[in-house]
Design a protein around this motif. Sequence first.
Motif, short mmCIF file in Angstrom:
data_model
loop_
_atom_site.label_atom_id
_atom_site.label_comp_id
_atom_site.label_asym_id
_atom_site.label_seq_id
_atom_site.Cartn_x
_atom_site.Cartn_y
_atom_site.Cartn_z
N LYS A 168 0.83 -1.21 0.00
CA LYS A 168 0.00 0.00 0.00
C LYS A 168 0.87 1.27 0.00
CE LYS A 168 -4.16 -1.91 0.47
NZ LYS A 168 -5.46 -1.53 0.00
N MET A 169 1.99 1.25 0.74
CA MET A 169 2.88 2.41 0.74
C MET A 169 3.51 2.62 -0.63
SD MET A 169 4.65 2.37 4.47
CE MET A 169 5.15 4.07 4.48
N GLN A 179 0.92 4.20 -2.69
CA GLN A 179 0.79 5.63 -2.39
C GLN A 179 1.85 6.45 -3.11
OE1 GLN A 179 0.99 5.83 1.89
NE2 GLN A 179 -0.87 4.64 2.15
N PHE A 205 1.04 6.58 -6.75
CA PHE A 205 -0.08 7.49 -6.94
C PHE A 205 0.40 8.94 -6.94
CE2 PHE A 205 -4.24 9.08 -4.85
CZ PHE A 205 -4.82 9.36 -6.07
N LEU A 237 -4.29 12.09 0.81
CA LEU A 237 -3.61 11.06 1.60
C LEU A 237 -3.37 11.53 3.03
CD1 LEU A 237 -1.05 9.63 -0.98
CD2 LEU A 237 -3.06 8.48 -0.05
N LEU A 282 -4.12 9.38 6.30
CA LEU A 282 -3.01 8.69 6.95
C LEU A 282 -2.95 9.02 8.44
CD1 LEU A 282 -0.15 9.14 4.34
CD2 LEU A 282 -1.18 6.99 5.03
N TYR A 332 6.81 12.12 2.97
CA TYR A 332 6.21 12.41 1.66
C TYR A 332 6.38 13.88 1.31
CZ TYR A 332 3.75 7.89 1.42
OH TYR A 332 3.43 6.56 1.34
N SER A 379 -7.51 6.85 -2.77
CA SER A 379 -6.82 7.20 -1.53
C SER A 379 -7.32 6.36 -0.37
CB SER A 379 -7.03 8.68 -1.21
OG SER A 379 -6.46 9.50 -2.18
N LEU A 391 -5.85 2.90 -0.76
CA LEU A 391 -4.41 2.84 -0.52
C LEU A 391 -4.04 3.00 0.95
CD1 LEU A 391 -3.03 4.84 -3.56
CD2 LEU A 391 -2.73 2.40 -3.11
N VAL A 392 -4.91 3.55 1.75
CA VAL A 392 -4.59 3.79 3.16
C VAL A 392 -5.11 2.68 4.06
CG1 VAL A 392 -5.03 5.36 5.08
CG2 VAL A 392 -4.37 6.27 2.86
#
Length: 180
Positions: free
Chosen positions: A7-8, A11, A14, A52, A56, A65, A169, A172-173
């Motif tokens: 998933k990271m 991200q 993305f 995100l 997060l 990030y 999003s 992905l989180v």
Amino acid sequence: MPIKTQKMIGQVVFIMLAFYFDGLMKWSFLNNMNKGTMSIVPQLMLMVLVMLTTRLDSRRTILVYGIVFGVIYDSYYFGIIGLYTVLLPLILVGIDHYKFLFTKTSVGYETSIYFLSLTALETGVFLLEKLFKLASADIGDFITYILGPTLLWNIIVFFILYVPFANLSDWLVKYRRGTK
């Protein structure tokens, strides 16, 4: 590979795709529109980072990030490391600091956060450029010919892309239960 690592990576991909589409949008659409005094700066990467950040939980991840993609943005567009490298992490950590005020993310909440983030980022870049003598425009010209069109363009793009970006999003989180 654990689901959290996947998933990271997703991200990061993305955010990188949003950065790529920033440049593509600037090159294909906006080069024809930016020939006069008006200047529009697309900020898809900021939109993705804001989405995100609101989802997060790890402030360290948000800070990493912000710094990494700030350096990438600075090195690609400005050649001067510092404008986005400083402002992007500050904005993202500020969003993270105040997101506890809202119980659930919604369109209105994310629109206002993106609008404020975009305004703060563009104004901060302008002020730093004025400080380092990289910009020659005055504040009235900046608001009229850069900030206004940039806000209008990016809010329109935000509303067009909100649903797919928000769903991606969220996906992905969120991790499986017990692996967070």
